[in-house]
Design an enzyme around this catalytic site. Structure first.
Site, PDB file in Angstrom:
ATOM      1  N   ASP A  15       0.850  -1.201   0.000  1.00 14.96           N
ATOM      2  CA  ASP A  15       0.000   0.000   0.000  1.00 14.96           C
ATOM      3  C   ASP A  15       0.885   1.249   0.000  1.00 14.96           C
ATOM      4  OD1 ASP A  15       0.700  -0.992   2.680  1.00 14.96           O
ATOM      5  OD2 ASP A  15      -0.316   0.802   3.421  1.00 14.96           O
TER       6      ASP A  15
ATOM      7  N   GLU B  75      -0.066  -1.038   5.809  1.00 12.98           N
ATOM      8  CA  GLU B  75       0.970  -0.592   6.756  1.00 12.98           C
ATOM      9  C   GLU B  75       0.796   0.880   7.091  1.00 12.98           C
ATOM     10  OE1 GLU B  75       4.665   1.053   8.357  1.00 12.98           O
ATOM     11  OE2 GLU B  75       3.693   1.644   6.500  1.00 12.98           O
TER      12      GLU B  75
HETATM   13 ZN   LIG Z   1       6.543   1.953   4.458  1.00 12.80          ZN
END
Ligand SMILES: [Zn+2]
Length: 412
Positions: A95, A159
């Site tokens: 991501d 994340e």
């Molecule tokens: Zn990162």
């Protein structure tokens, strides 16, 4: 040439392959929030790894792990492993943060290769790290070395919003079998992140009583109470927090202190001529590994409630977010191995530092896995317009990953 030298050469010869993989990944705008194009990215990585002969699965993350507001956007994890029993796990998040404005070199999702760099959103944080892992594994599998150290790979989402539906779920699912783990976030090759600071985000709401602006004596002004309260926090609480310094090194060195930042979000009042009946502000409290997160929550809340009592105002403290700090064990065998291998493979002795921001490594460490964060940089290009990675750094990271799987250091 030794077999390890052959392998390092092989990684070098895959430079264009890694650049192509990175460009393909950057072109898939896996932006979070909300978490778009995740399946496209996972399908791409699955096919790539399958073609290399690995057994791969794409795991759909159960909805209950996905933050409420993004439930319409399913989360997926790519998990792959070698035919040998896994000893080391390589992880990367796919991501990326939203592109924002100010891009000059190229559009955020139109990767551009120029002057030894690849530009685009996610180039360094951290699709470049993913490409390095893929390159290392491809070199390993194609070089014909048979007694390599078994490995697992995972590419995880979210994340950038805390990782609960990514690395968090992966670890919880029990799939990770390795004793060691490398997270390929952009530490840069000169430093290895042996842990990171934690955080607690508070929201403090002062509750007053509304009244007409012409008769302020009939109300209780929440704004005025808030100002008094914040004053006390700045004068008494913040110096206490900032007197605490971690024993671990950080880059920059200012990061060694615990910190408290006030007013990231401030809300209150409805109109010029109405006494505000509520006012709220947030606090971003960064926690060093020597502090306990429970103590941090308790200390702040007690302080605010004590002052509120003195000021005779009504206050509520809410915890918006929390993340424990983490640090790898002092006897980390992976750390010794990584330092030896980096020196051998790329002639670098990475410095051990604490990362100032949060990382997915805590999920692995909490599960008892010996984990470090080490990946291609530069760190400072992340989350910025014209984000880029240095191709040489990506190739060298891949050399270190590949060498880790052949030097036998992890098997002793
Ligand atoms: Zn990162």
């Amino acid at each position: 040439m030794s077999r390890c030298e052959v392998l390092l050469e092989k990684v070098c010869s895959l430079r264009d392959f890694m650049v192509r993989v990175l460009c393909d990944l950057v072109a898939i705008p896996t932006v979070v929030p909300p978490g778009e194009h995740y399946l496209d990215c996972c399908t791409y990585l699955r096919d790539l790894l399958r073609d290399m002969g690995l057994s791969v699965e794409v795991i759909e993350v159960p909805r209950e792990y996905v933050p409420e507001e993004y439930r319409d956007y399913p989360r997926y994890i790519v998990y792959a492993r070698s035919s040998r029993d896994p000893i080391i796990h390589f992880n990367g998040h796919y991501d990326v943060v939203p592109p924002g404005g100010g891009w000059v070199v190229t559009d955020p999702f139109k990767p551009k290769v120029m002057n030894g760099k690849v530009y685009g959103r996610g180039a360094v944080d951290m699709k470049g790290g993913i490409a390095a892992i893929v390159g290392a594994v491809k070199a390993l599998l194609e070089s014909g070395i048979e007694d390599y150290t078994g490995f697992e790979l995972s590419f995880t989402p979210d994340e950038e919003i805390g990782g609960r539906a990514g690395a968090g779920y992966l670890v919880k699912s029990g799939r990770v079998r390795s004793r060691f783990c490398i997270v390929a976030e952009p530490s840069g090759l000169n430093q290895v992140w042996i842990g990171h600071k934690g955080l607690v985000w508070f929201e403090v709401t002062v509750i007053g009583k509304s009244a007409h602006g012409s008769t302020p004596w009939l109300g209780v002004n929440a704004f005025e109470c808030m100002v008094e309260l914040v004053h006390r926090l700045l004068r008494e609480y913040r110096p206490l927090v900032e007197s605490r310094v971690t024993r671990f090194e950080t880059i920059p060195p200012e990061g060694r202190r615990a910190t408290a930042m006030f007013g990231g979000v401030v809300r209150g009042g409805v109109k010029v001529n109405v006494v505000p009946d509520t006012c709220s502000f947030t606090v971003d409290r960064r926690v060093i590994p020597e502090e306990s997160i429970d103590d941090v929550k308790h200390e702040f809340t007690e302080f605010v409630l004590k002052v509120a009592k003195e000021l005779k105002c009504d206050v509520k403290v809410k915890i918006l977010e929390e993340m424990k700090p983490c640090i790898v064990s002092e006897s980390s065998r992976l750390l010794t191995a990584l330092k030896n291998v980096a020196k051998y493979a790329i002639g670098v002795e990475p410095k051990e530092t604490l990362c100032i921001g949060g990382l997915d490594m805590r999920y692995f460490i909490e599960a008892g896995i010996d984990t470090l964060t080490y990946g291609p940089g530069p760190t400072e290009a992340a989350h910025r317009p014209d984000e880029y990675i240095v191709i040489e750094s990506m190739v060298k990271a891949a050399q270190v990953y590949a060498a880790l799987c052949t030097r036998g250091e992890l098997l002793q």
